[in-house]
Write a protein that holds these residues in place. Structure first.
Motif, PDB file in Angstrom:
ATOM      1  N   ALA A 109       0.853  -1.193   0.000  1.00  0.00           N
ATOM      2  CA  ALA A 109       0.000   0.000   0.000  1.00  0.00           C
ATOM      3  C   ALA A 109       0.882   1.234   0.000  1.00  0.00           C
ATOM      4  CB  ALA A 109      -0.924   0.001   1.215  1.00  0.00           C
ATOM      5  N   GLY A 110       0.251   2.376  -0.223  1.00  0.00           N
ATOM      6  CA  GLY A 110       0.961   3.645  -0.191  1.00  0.00           C
ATOM      7  C   GLY A 110       0.154   4.677   0.575  1.00  0.00           C
ATOM      8  N   ILE A 111       0.805   5.792   0.895  1.00  0.00           N
ATOM      9  CA  ILE A 111       0.139   6.925   1.557  1.00  0.00           C
ATOM     10  C   ILE A 111       0.484   8.176   0.761  1.00  0.00           C
ATOM     11  CG2 ILE A 111       0.053   8.352   3.644  1.00  0.00           C
ATOM     12  CD1 ILE A 111       0.613   5.836   5.279  1.00  0.00           C
ATOM     13  N   ARG A 112      -0.527   8.922   0.348  1.00  0.00           N
ATOM     14  CA  ARG A 112      -0.303  10.116  -0.446  1.00  0.00           C
ATOM     15  C   ARG A 112      -1.448  11.107  -0.240  1.00  0.00           C
ATOM     16  NH1 ARG A 112       4.104   8.599  -0.748  1.00  0.00           N
ATOM     17  NH2 ARG A 112       5.500   8.351  -2.517  1.00  0.00           N
ATOM     18  N   LEU A 113      -1.215  12.359  -0.656  1.00  0.00           N
ATOM     19  CA  LEU A 113      -2.298  13.327  -0.735  1.00  0.00           C
ATOM     20  C   LEU A 113      -3.331  12.810  -1.726  1.00  0.00           C
ATOM     21  CD1 LEU A 113      -0.307  16.691  -0.843  1.00  0.00           C
ATOM     22  CD2 LEU A 113      -1.619  15.795   1.083  1.00  0.00           C
ATOM     23  N   GLY A 114      -4.596  13.027  -1.412  1.00  0.00           N
ATOM     24  CA  GLY A 114      -5.666  12.446  -2.195  1.00  0.00           C
ATOM     25  C   GLY A 114      -5.627  12.772  -3.671  1.00  0.00           C
ATOM     26  N   GLN A 115      -5.236  13.999  -4.038  1.00  0.00           N
ATOM     27  CA  GLN A 115      -5.295  14.394  -5.441  1.00  0.00           C
ATOM     28  C   GLN A 115      -4.226  13.735  -6.291  1.00  0.00           C
ATOM     29  OE1 GLN A 115      -4.558  16.368  -2.828  1.00  0.00           O
ATOM     30  NE2 GLN A 115      -3.485  18.227  -3.434  1.00  0.00           N
ATOM     31  N   PHE A 116      -3.266  13.043  -5.671  1.00  0.00           N
ATOM     32  CA  PHE A 116      -2.208  12.401  -6.440  1.00  0.00           C
ATOM     33  C   PHE A 116      -2.399  10.896  -6.589  1.00  0.00           C
ATOM     34  CE2 PHE A 116       0.239  16.063  -4.472  1.00  0.00           C
ATOM     35  CZ  PHE A 116       0.146  16.844  -5.615  1.00  0.00           C
ATOM     36  N   ILE A 117      -3.527  10.367  -6.120  1.00  0.00           N
ATOM     37  CA  ILE A 117      -3.763   8.925  -6.166  1.00  0.00           C
ATOM     38  C   ILE A 117      -4.518   8.564  -7.435  1.00  0.00           C
ATOM     39  CG2 ILE A 117      -4.807   6.970  -4.975  1.00  0.00           C
ATOM     40  CD1 ILE A 117      -4.510   8.515  -2.364  1.00  0.00           C
ATOM     41  N   ALA A 118      -4.078   7.526  -8.136  1.00  0.00           N
ATOM     42  CA  ALA A 118      -4.716   7.116  -9.381  1.00  0.00           C
ATOM     43  C   ALA A 118      -6.153   6.674  -9.140  1.00  0.00           C
ATOM     44  CB  ALA A 118      -3.911   5.985 -10.027  1.00  0.00           C
TER      45      ALA A 118
END
Length: 323
Positions: free
Chosen positions: A149-158
């Motif tokens: 899994a990954g953790i990122r800001l929402g707008q950068f998630i596919a």
């Protein structure tokens, strides 16, 4: 060339039957052990012998023995098959309980303010799971790089990812140190930024990020200039505290420095709200218990946690804006 749409017969077909017959020196006892008929065992062994191209057993009406080819095949096939069975047991164990290595791809900025308390409590709750954190700015292919899994800001998630919120939405704010504002007027409009030193952020794609604002409900982006370009928020935060220039940062990252008086906020009416930080992963069918346990642990955190308040439902990452 004509394509073959059938699956090639496996090299392991009949091996278990062979090993059982070799152990018991009996087709009937091997059949009883494997829960099939003696004729099924005999057929499996014949097919194996045909595929190998050599007789593996000497059969009489009274006994069953191994040929030289059978002896050699047994000496190498038995440890290999036992190792395969052991590997299956290990994989089955990972599919039945939270255990093994959980690999997470995360941005460096979230580690101290979000991930450290979350990981600490998770490791205590699930001691059979080892957690590996790969901190970096790159947006990677989780499956290709072997991450769960990954953790990122929402707008950068596919859009094809499943996403679970780790924080509520928060603002992007512009901050500067008291030392920076000595002898300078504070910006009151976004156009005033042209007269200020602005710290810039280079995305993993190599492009310089524009500063985003909300102007009476209209989203606008502004190209700024300044003395420093960084590739992560912690570096920009430190540079802003040192008075090098203004920085636009996620509010949670700047919160402690604001509270301590090391930074002051400007352009408050223009601060845009972004979706927040999300845990994301490829799909529901591919979830092993170790990841399911981590997702449930994320969702079970107290709603009042100021660092990582979690909502109770997951959502498709494609429901929001994606960069």
């Amino acid at each position: 060339m004509k394509q073959n749409f059938t699956v090639r017969q496996g090299a392991l077909d009949g091996v278990e039957a062979f090993l059982s017959v070799a152990q018991h020196r009996s087709f009937r006892r091997a059949a009883a052990e494997l829960g099939v008929t003696p004729s099924a065992i005999s057929q499996a062994v014949r097919v194996l012998e045909t595929r190998i191209g050599a007789a593996l057993f000497i059969r009489t009406t009274r006994s069953v023995g191994l040929t030289e080819a059978g002896e050699r095949f047994l000496s190498r096939a038995k440890p290999a098959f036992e190792e395969l069975v052991a590997a299956s047991e290990v994989a089955r164990g990972l599919g039945q309980r939270p255990a093994g290595l959980l690999r997470l791809s995360v941005p460096r900025a979230v580690v101290p303010i979000l991930l450290e308390p979350l990981i600490a409590s998770f490791c205590k709750a699930y001691p059979e799971v080892e957690v590996e954190i790969a901190a970096g700015k790159e947006l990677i292919d989780l499956a290709a790089e072997g991450f769960d899994a990954g953790i990122r800001l929402g707008q950068f998630i596919a859009a094809d990812m499943i996403a679970v919120p780790l924080t509520p939405p928060f603002r992007l704010i512009v901050v500067g140190s008291p030392a920076y504002f000595e002898g300078r007027s504070r910006p009151r409009q976004t156009d005033d930024l042209r007269r200020h030193a602005c710290l810039r952020w280079r995305r993993s794609s190599g492009a310089l990020a524009l500063w985003s604002f909300n102007d009476n409900g209209n989203a606008i982006e502004i190209a700024v200039s300044g003395p420093l370009i960084a590739s992560d928020f912690p570096t920009m935060l430190g540079a802003a505290i040192e008075g090098i220039g203004l920085a636009q940062l996620p509010e949670p990252i700047a919160a402690e420095a604001l509270k301590a008086g090391k930074l002051v906020q400007v352009l408050q009416p223009f601060a845009p709200v972004i979706p927040g930080v999300f845990l994301y992963y490829p799909g529901r069918r591919q979830i092993l218990p170790k990841l399911r346990a981590f997702i449930d642990h994320v969702k079970s955190r107290p709603a009042g946690d100021s660092k990582a308040r979690v909502q109770d439902d997951s959502r498709r990452a494609g429901s929001g804006k994606r960069g």
